[in-house]
Design a protein around this motif. Structure first.
Motif, PDB file in Angstrom:
ATOM      1  N   TRP A  17       0.842  -1.203   0.000  1.00  0.00           N
ATOM      2  CA  TRP A  17       0.000   0.000   0.000  1.00  0.00           C
ATOM      3  C   TRP A  17       0.875   1.250   0.000  1.00  0.00           C
ATOM      4  O   TRP A  17       0.570   2.239  -0.669  1.00  0.00           O
ATOM      5  CB  TRP A  17      -0.947  -0.016   1.192  1.00  0.00           C
ATOM      6  CG  TRP A  17      -2.130  -0.888   0.936  1.00  0.00           C
ATOM      7  CD1 TRP A  17      -2.218  -2.235   1.116  1.00  0.00           C
ATOM      8  CD2 TRP A  17      -3.395  -0.479   0.415  1.00  0.00           C
ATOM      9  NE1 TRP A  17      -3.458  -2.679   0.742  1.00  0.00           N
ATOM     10  CE2 TRP A  17      -4.203  -1.637   0.314  1.00  0.00           C
ATOM     11  CE3 TRP A  17      -3.928   0.741   0.034  1.00  0.00           C
ATOM     12  CZ2 TRP A  17      -5.504  -1.596  -0.160  1.00  0.00           C
ATOM     13  CZ3 TRP A  17      -5.227   0.797  -0.437  1.00  0.00           C
ATOM     14  CH2 TRP A  17      -6.003  -0.375  -0.527  1.00  0.00           C
ATOM     15  N   SER A  44      -7.168   3.207   1.651  1.00  0.00           N
ATOM     16  CA  SER A  44      -7.816   3.227   0.345  1.00  0.00           C
ATOM     17  C   SER A  44      -8.462   4.593   0.157  1.00  0.00           C
ATOM     18  O   SER A  44      -8.522   5.396   1.092  1.00  0.00           O
ATOM     19  CB  SER A  44      -8.885   2.136   0.270  1.00  0.00           C
ATOM     20  OG  SER A  44     -10.014   2.529   1.028  1.00  0.00           O
ATOM     21  N   THR A 118      -9.159  -3.122   1.132  1.00  0.00           N
ATOM     22  CA  THR A 118      -8.921  -3.042  -0.309  1.00  0.00           C
ATOM     23  C   THR A 118     -10.197  -2.513  -0.942  1.00  0.00           C
ATOM     24  O   THR A 118     -11.297  -2.772  -0.462  1.00  0.00           O
ATOM     25  CB  THR A 118      -8.566  -4.413  -0.917  1.00  0.00           C
ATOM     26  OG1 THR A 118      -9.661  -5.306  -0.760  1.00  0.00           O
ATOM     27  CG2 THR A 118      -7.346  -5.007  -0.248  1.00  0.00           C
TER      28      THR A 118
END
Length: 195
Positions: A17, A44, A118
Motif C-alpha cells: 500500500w 484506500s 482493499t
C-alpha cells in the motif's frame, strides 16, 4: 549511511500500500503527511477520518484540526494490550492480519482487530474516482453476537455517470477487485478453520 531497510519489520501488505501511494495507484489515498515527506496515507480512497502512513502514524483528514499520532500497540509474545474503561488493561491475541492500531476503548466489547481495506477505485464522469466495495477483515473478540473473524464490505448508496469507455473500464476494475475478494475469502476461510 545505513544499509538497513527503513521499512524492515513492516508487513508486506502494508509495504504494498505504501508503494502504491508513492506510485500514484488510484486505489490508494496517498495524501501527503505534514512534516514526513515520503510517507503518504496508505488508506484506500474510501472515506477515513484520519490519514495513516505505513508506520501507523495518523493525521487529520481536515487540515484545520491539530496533528496527532496514533501509536501502534506493542505486541509481546503475540499479545496486545488495550486499555478499557470497564475492564482496565485487556490482553488479547494479535492476529497477523491486523494493522495494529488499538486506541483505548470505553468498553471491552468494542476492542477490534482491523485489516487493511482493499477497494475498487472507479473513474466516473461526474465525481472523478469513486471508491466501491471496500472490503477488510474485522474481528471483535469480545462481541457477544459475532466474535469470529469476518469481512466487512462498504457499499455507498449513490449514482455515478459513465461513458461506454468508462463503463468498460469500471467492469475491468470490478473483475480485478473480484480477485481481491476471492483472495480475502480464502484468507478468511483459513482463519475460520483455525478458530
Amino acid at each position: 549511511m545505513s544499509d538497513r531497510d527503513p521499512l524492515q519489520g513492516v508487513p508486506d501488505e502494508l509495504k504494498d500500500w505504501h508503494q502504491g501511494a508513492l506510485d500514484g495507484d488510484p486505489a490508494v489515498c496517498a495524501a501527503p503527511q505534514p512534516m514526513q515527506p515520503g510517507y503518504p496515507c496508505i488508506h484506500s480512497t474510501g472515506f477515513h477520518e484520519l490519514h495513516r502512513d505505513v508506520y501507523g502514524r495518523t493525521w487529520p483528514n481536515r487540515p484545520e484540526e491539530p496533528l496527532y499520532v496514533a501509536r501502534k500497540a506493542p505486541v509481546v509474545d503475540g499479545m496486545v494490550t488495550v486499555e478499557t474503561g470497564d475492564h482496565g488493561p485487556v490482553h488479547v491475541p494479535e492476529p497477523s492480519w491486523c494493522v495494529g492500531l488499538h486506541p483505548a476503548e470505553s468498553f471491552q466489547v468494542d476492542i477490534e482487530h482491523q485489516g487493511v481495506e482493499t477497494v475498487a477505485a472507479i473513474p466516473t464522469l461526474c465525481h472523478g474516482i469513486v471508491p466501491a466495495l471496500g472490503v477488510s477483515l474485522v474481528q471483535r473478540p469480545f462481541s457477544p453476537t459475532a466474535p469470529q473473524v469476518h469481512a466487512v464490505v462498504n457499499m455507498a448508496e449513490d449514482f455515478h455517470a459513465f461513458s461506454s469507455t468508462g463503463l468498460d473500464i469500471a467492469a475491468g476494475l470490478l473483475v480485478d477487485h473480484a480477485a481481491e475478494l476471492r483472495h480475502m475469502a480464502r484468507q478468511l476461510a483459513a482463519l475460520e478453520v483455525q478458530s
